[in-house]
Design a protein around this motif. Structure first.
Motif, PDB file in Angstrom:
ATOM      1  N   PRO A 173       0.771  -1.246   0.000  1.00 32.84           N
ATOM      2  CA  PRO A 173       0.000   0.000   0.000  1.00 32.84           C
ATOM      3  C   PRO A 173       0.800   1.293   0.000  1.00 32.84           C
ATOM      4  N   SER A 174       2.105   1.217  -0.081  1.00 31.06           N
ATOM      5  CA  SER A 174       2.850   2.472  -0.213  1.00 31.06           C
ATOM      6  C   SER A 174       3.555   2.486  -1.570  1.00 31.06           C
ATOM      7  N   ALA A 213      -0.399   0.057  -4.292  1.00 26.25           N
ATOM      8  CA  ALA A 213      -1.462  -0.904  -4.565  1.00 26.25           C
ATOM      9  C   ALA A 213      -2.794  -0.287  -4.149  1.00 26.25           C
ATOM     10  N   GLY A 214      -3.813  -0.619  -4.863  1.00 22.47           N
ATOM     11  CA  GLY A 214      -5.134  -0.125  -4.531  1.00 22.47           C
ATOM     12  C   GLY A 214      -5.480   1.185  -5.214  1.00 22.47           C
ATOM     13  N   TYR A 215      -4.499   1.762  -5.859  1.00 26.07           N
ATOM     14  CA  TYR A 215      -4.768   3.009  -6.600  1.00 26.07           C
ATOM     15  C   TYR A 215      -5.714   2.714  -7.754  1.00 26.07           C
ATOM     16  N   ASP A 216      -6.679   3.577  -7.931  1.00 26.03           N
ATOM     17  CA  ASP A 216      -7.654   3.380  -9.000  1.00 26.03           C
ATOM     18  C   ASP A 216      -7.440   4.424 -10.090  1.00 26.03           C
ATOM     19  N   THR A 225      -8.759  11.688  -8.951  1.00 24.70           N
ATOM     20  CA  THR A 225      -8.428  12.491  -7.767  1.00 24.70           C
ATOM     21  C   THR A 225      -7.482  11.731  -6.848  1.00 24.70           C
ATOM     22  N   ASP A 226      -7.429  10.403  -7.009  1.00 24.23           N
ATOM     23  CA  ASP A 226      -6.465   9.601  -6.258  1.00 24.23           C
ATOM     24  C   ASP A 226      -5.030  10.060  -6.524  1.00 24.23           C
ATOM     25  N   SER A 259      -1.842  10.043  -3.524  1.00 19.48           N
ATOM     26  CA  SER A 259      -1.123   8.828  -3.151  1.00 19.48           C
ATOM     27  C   SER A 259       0.085   8.469  -4.018  1.00 19.48           C
ATOM     28  N   ILE A 260       0.150   8.982  -5.217  1.00 21.62           N
ATOM     29  CA  ILE A 260       1.253   8.643  -6.107  1.00 21.62           C
ATOM     30  C   ILE A 260       2.451   9.557  -5.840  1.00 21.62           C
TER      31      ILE A 260
END
Ligand SMILES: [Zn+2]
Ligand SMILES: [Zn+2]
Ligand SMILES: [Zn+2]
Ligand SMILES: [Zn+2]
Lengths: 166, 166, 166, 166
Positions: free
Chosen positions: A99-100, A128-131, A136-137, A141-142
């Motif tokens: 997740p990171s 992981a889990g990025y859509d 807007t993600d 998170s990236i």
């Protein structure tokens, strides 16, 4: 990921890719993970390179029982591309199952160094889990970085060619 | 090349590939050399893998200023294939620019070991100047071998999984 | 280990080392395992090289979180030796924690190829649990081989130097 | 080397080593170059690690005809040390035959990452021709850096151990 972890990046580079290209590249990296052969680490990695001509070349990590011959996703992607005649790249995306945002290992940074612009190729580290469909993600998170940041004071062809002192 | 250099091989395996397939595979390896990035060694290598489903996957050697991160043609081909979901192979051809048949290095043998049959995948070592269109050449200059021959007593997944003594 | 697994070896080479030297070399390989850094595979390996001048140089496997930069015991031993000016070797012993004799991976065979005699350097593959003090063990469980056997048709300096065809 | 190329470093770290230790470490790296086996690149490198217990462990680059199995000076030094039970380091010096300070390749940075403090181990990059006996040279030509600088956002054991998302 903590905000403090993000790499600052100048705006021009960020806008060199269209939003659509970024989504497509990241989606390709996520899909590339399915090709991972990682029975030893159980750490799947997918990578996608955007060539300057618009093509996307993907790779996954391919491990080996002897460990040392293991080849990472980023290197798989770049040797695929280079051996097919592609020598100019404009972006890279890397993703895993954790997740990171995970960054290329030193070996991959060195291989990228041979072919990629130090400053003009954004590298997207995608948790992981990025859509990708939910753009807007991206902001939250990236990590966006580049090779100059990841491999400063790098050793490359120019260093190898320097004259030797007697 | 001296005749004494040739590797004996059992007839059944030799006939598993059609003459046409062999020619196509070797031609692909020769063409793959064009993708070589070898400014340091100036030793171009091309490789072509025949997947069990009939697809041919090619690779060339991709060198690096730091030398160690260099990836050979055979490994380029196999990571391309494996990362694209191909895990079963029926033949390999390798060629270079030198006039004798050149064999995979130990690193490549180890990577092939992870995915390829030791005995049932012929490996064709093709000298420079070989003309695939002239099939009588095949008998006189190509070495045909296999992984059991090239990497005997090999270390692989089975060895890694053996129980450790206390 | 099945007897069929043993590598035949000519008597002269077997007698080049004294029984005492063999025991000392194998003991050094066993002890070298203690230096192993193998948190990922939990597969400890120890190696000991006998230099032509009688010195013994040992090594253990040093793993890496990125897997690819992992260096095996045999390579650790040989780079230690070579970087200290030793370029001539007369025997190698390798041992692990598993109960069958384990052979060097392809990468290590390739590195040995650069410095070691193909036929005149016995390589002792020593199963875990072997007791060097009990020399009757030697006959029953150790595999003795050489580089010519482990890396036939090898790629080495001579191949790299061959003239390229135009 | 231009002054702009220098890496800033906090004073406390700089003073952790005595001037005498720095001179001794750099002298060891220069001397280690003599062990280089680099017939292909003709680029000799010497490295010296200062262990926390005061010992100095040196290494040189050991090349291979197949290029990929090449091991750099820094990795030679660290596998020597680690396989001999040393796991804590307080400084590294690297030197070559070229007149500018040369930095470790990505592979070596990754291997150092496994064992070395990111921030508390100064890395001295020493140009050819530097005279350790003339300590005023130090100010003008050596780059002092650390692993946090050379391998930011690094992949290491902590990343490998992160839980995988389902
Ligand atoms: Zn990597
Ligand atoms: Zn190879
Ligand atoms: Zn090995
Ligand atoms: Zn290096």
């Amino acid at each position: 990921m903590a905000k403090g972890c993000k790499v600052t990046q100048s705006p021009p580079l960020m806008t060199a890719l269209s939003e659509e290209q970024k989504v497509e590249l990241i989606s390709a990296a996520i899909k590339a993970k399915d090709g991972s052969y990682s029975p030893y680490s159980k750490f799947r990695v997918g990578a996608a390179l955007l060539a300057s001509d618009g093509r996307i070349i993907t790779g996954a990590n391919i491990e080996n029982a002897a460990y040392g011959p293991t080849i990472c996703a980023e290197r798989t992607a770049i040797v695929k591309a280079v051996s097919d005649g592609i020598r100019s790249f404009s972006a890279l995306a890397v993703t895993t199952d954790v997740p990171s945002p995970i960054s290329p290992c030193g070996v991959c940074r060195q291989v990228l160094r041979e072919f990629c612009s130090l400053k003009e190729m954004p590298i997207f580290l995608v948790p992981a889990g990025y859509d990708p469909a939910n753009t807007t993600d991206m902001e939250s998170s990236i990590v966006v970085t580049d090779l100059e940041t990841l491999l400063p004071h790098s050793f490359g062809p120019e260093q190898l060619l320097q004259p030797r002192l007697p």
